[in-house]
Design a protein around this motif. Structure first.
Motif, PDB file in Angstrom:
ATOM      1  N   LYS A 237      18.055  23.068  58.141  1.00 60.41           N
ATOM      2  CA  LYS A 237      18.381  24.400  57.626  1.00 60.41           C
ATOM      3  C   LYS A 237      19.017  25.284  58.706  1.00 60.41           C
ATOM      4  CE  LYS A 237      15.808  28.432  56.109  1.00 60.41           C
ATOM      5  NZ  LYS A 237      14.461  28.902  55.815  1.00 60.41           N
ATOM      6  N   HIS A 238      18.632  25.087  59.966  1.00 57.46           N
ATOM      7  CA  HIS A 238      19.085  25.960  61.040  1.00 57.46           C
ATOM      8  C   HIS A 238      20.276  25.417  61.841  1.00 57.46           C
ATOM      9  CE1 HIS A 238      15.660  28.512  60.289  1.00 57.46           C
ATOM     10  NE2 HIS A 238      14.866  27.450  60.368  1.00 57.46           N
ATOM     11  N   VAL A 239      20.640  24.167  61.622  1.00 57.06           N
ATOM     12  CA  VAL A 239      21.727  23.555  62.398  1.00 57.06           C
ATOM     13  C   VAL A 239      23.029  24.346  62.301  1.00 57.06           C
ATOM     14  CG1 VAL A 239      23.219  21.510  62.589  1.00 57.06           C
ATOM     15  CG2 VAL A 239      20.731  21.246  62.474  1.00 57.06           C
TER      16      VAL A 239
ATOM     17  N   PRO B 263      26.233   6.649  74.987  1.00 58.45           N
ATOM     18  CA  PRO B 263      25.136   6.437  74.027  1.00 58.45           C
ATOM     19  C   PRO B 263      25.550   5.527  72.863  1.00 58.45           C
ATOM     20  CG  PRO B 263      26.110   8.580  73.671  1.00 58.45           C
ATOM     21  CD  PRO B 263      26.800   7.993  74.882  1.00 58.45           C
ATOM     22  N   HIS B 264      25.746   4.254  73.145  1.00 61.33           N
ATOM     23  CA  HIS B 264      26.182   3.299  72.124  1.00 61.33           C
ATOM     24  C   HIS B 264      25.191   3.204  70.961  1.00 61.33           C
ATOM     25  CE1 HIS B 264      29.595   1.827  74.383  1.00 61.33           C
ATOM     26  NE2 HIS B 264      28.814   1.751  75.459  1.00 61.33           N
TER      27      HIS B 264
ATOM     28  N   TYR C 143      15.518  14.282  68.725  1.00 67.12           N
ATOM     29  CA  TYR C 143      14.471  15.273  68.957  1.00 67.12           C
ATOM     30  C   TYR C 143      14.977  16.692  68.689  1.00 67.12           C
ATOM     31  CZ  TYR C 143      11.186  18.232  71.492  1.00 67.12           C
ATOM     32  OH  TYR C 143      10.302  19.221  71.833  1.00 67.12           O
ATOM     33  N   MET C 144      16.150  17.014  69.220  1.00 72.56           N
ATOM     34  CA  MET C 144      16.694  18.361  69.039  1.00 72.56           C
ATOM     35  C   MET C 144      16.968  18.658  67.565  1.00 72.56           C
ATOM     36  SD  MET C 144      16.453  19.799  71.879  1.00 72.56           S
ATOM     37  CE  MET C 144      17.257  21.326  71.443  1.00 72.56           C
ATOM     38  N   PHE C 145      17.529  17.702  66.836  1.00 73.42           N
ATOM     39  CA  PHE C 145      17.788  17.929  65.412  1.00 73.42           C
ATOM     40  C   PHE C 145      16.481  18.078  64.645  1.00 73.42           C
ATOM     41  CE2 PHE C 145      22.121  16.679  66.331  1.00 73.42           C
ATOM     42  CZ  PHE C 145      22.830  17.536  65.508  1.00 73.42           C
ATOM     43  N   ASP C 146      15.456  17.320  65.025  1.00 73.54           N
ATOM     44  CA  ASP C 146      14.145  17.458  64.389  1.00 73.54           C
ATOM     45  C   ASP C 146      13.546  18.835  64.661  1.00 73.54           C
ATOM     46  OD1 ASP C 146      14.316  14.892  63.390  1.00 73.54           O
ATOM     47  OD2 ASP C 146      12.980  14.016  64.904  1.00 73.54           O
TER      48      ASP C 146
ATOM     49  N   ALA D  14      30.604  16.865  67.866  1.00 77.29           N
ATOM     50  CA  ALA D  14      30.039  15.550  68.154  1.00 77.29           C
ATOM     51  C   ALA D  14      28.517  15.531  68.207  1.00 77.29           C
ATOM     52  CB  ALA D  14      30.591  15.030  69.482  1.00 77.29           C
ATOM     53  N   PHE D  15      27.853  16.680  68.170  1.00 73.51           N
ATOM     54  CA  PHE D  15      26.404  16.686  68.336  1.00 73.51           C
ATOM     55  C   PHE D  15      25.696  15.771  67.338  1.00 73.51           C
ATOM     56  CE2 PHE D  15      26.041  21.107  70.499  1.00 73.51           C
ATOM     57  CZ  PHE D  15      26.532  20.556  71.668  1.00 73.51           C
ATOM     58  N   GLY D  16      26.045  15.875  66.075  1.00 71.15           N
ATOM     59  CA  GLY D  16      25.414  15.048  65.046  1.00 71.15           C
ATOM     60  C   GLY D  16      25.713  13.566  65.210  1.00 71.15           C
ATOM     61  N   GLN D  17      26.781  13.268  65.919  1.00 73.56           N
ATOM     62  CA  GLN D  17      27.161  11.872  66.131  1.00 73.56           C
ATOM     63  C   GLN D  17      26.421  11.238  67.310  1.00 73.56           C
ATOM     64  OE1 GLN D  17      31.403  12.030  66.485  1.00 73.56           O
ATOM     65  NE2 GLN D  17      31.682  12.597  64.355  1.00 73.56           N
ATOM     66  N   LEU D  18      25.543  11.980  67.945  1.00 67.53           N
ATOM     67  CA  LEU D  18      24.780  11.442  69.066  1.00 67.53           C
ATOM     68  C   LEU D  18      23.407  10.922  68.641  1.00 67.53           C
ATOM     69  CD1 LEU D  18      25.626  14.144  71.737  1.00 67.53           C
ATOM     70  CD2 LEU D  18      26.609  11.861  71.508  1.00 67.53           C
ATOM     71  N   THR D  19      23.062  11.070  67.377  1.00 68.10           N
ATOM     72  CA  THR D  19      21.752  10.600  66.932  1.00 68.10           C
ATOM     73  C   THR D  19      21.743   9.075  66.813  1.00 68.10           C
ATOM     74  OG1 THR D  19      22.287  10.722  64.581  1.00 68.10           O
ATOM     75  CG2 THR D  19      21.359  12.723  65.604  1.00 68.10           C
ATOM     76  N   ARG D  20      20.555   8.517  66.928  1.00 69.48           N
ATOM     77  CA  ARG D  20      20.429   7.056  66.831  1.00 69.48           C
ATOM     78  C   ARG D  20      20.781   6.561  65.434  1.00 69.48           C
ATOM     79  NH1 ARG D  20      14.652   6.162  69.509  1.00 69.48           N
ATOM     80  NH2 ARG D  20      14.236   8.030  68.314  1.00 69.48           N
TER      81      ARG D  20
END
Length: 182
Positions: free
Chosen positions: A38-40, A21-22, A30-33, A56-62
């Motif tokens: 508050k719930h992350v 996912p460059h 979508y998942m973070f939205d 790494a989850f947060g690092q996968l966002t665009r």
């Protein structure tokens, strides 16, 4: 490693990425939205309690890839960059049906259930692996799928190990059927 660690004792000639996912993933956005900021932390704690690593989850966002990672991690002169994407047309019972549809809607791009073909493109694009999920690429589903498909008389048309050996330049017979050059 190539652009940030810059190892002195290794001569790196090329980097080949596969469904990486460059540019991030619309499914991560979508998942973070859906979870909400508050719930992350609670979701992370829950996932970590059952053995998942969440760093790494947060690092996968665009946004992260566009605004932070890519600007801080430039391509290096003298290194050739290649990439492959993957696309899947999931069945109704596929584990990737929902995520595939989210990415298709938000990015308007073919995808492997987690990463869009457009996000996969980096350097010289070698092609799209068709009918291949993200789990197929890491060989998680290959053994089970091969066993079931062969028992039903169907032909298995993707072999992750053969793909990686072929890319590495090993001289073995390999079948990368379904590779669409783009």
């Amino acid at each position: 490693m190539i652009s940030r660690l810059q190892p002195k004792n290794i001569d790196i000639l090329s980097l080949t990425t596969i469904a990486t996912p460059h540019r991030g993933s619309a499914f991560a956005d979508y998942m973070f939205d859906q979870i909400g900021p508050k719930h992350v932390p609670r979701v992370y704690r829950t996932l970590e309690s059952v053995g998942f690593q969440t760093g790494a989850f947060g690092q996968l966002t665009r946004a992260y890839m566009r605004d932070e990672f890519n600007p801080r991690t430039p391509d290096q002169l003298g290194v050739r960059y290649y990439s492959y994407g993957a696309s899947l047309d999931p069945t109704l019972w596929s584990v990737f049906k929902f995520s595939h549809d989210v990415i298709s809607r938000l990015e308007e791009s073919e995808n492997d259930g987690l990463v869009s073909v457009e996000s996969s493109r980096w350097g010289e694009y070698k092609g799209t692996l068709v009918g291949v999920s993200h789990l197929d690429l890491i060989n998680w589903t290959n053994r089970i799928k091969s066993l079931v498909w062969r028992s039903m008389g169907w032909e298995v048309n993707f072999n992750a190990l053969a793909l990686y050996l072929d890319i590495a330049g090993k001289s073995i017979p390999s079948s990368i059927e379904g590779l669409r050059k783009c």
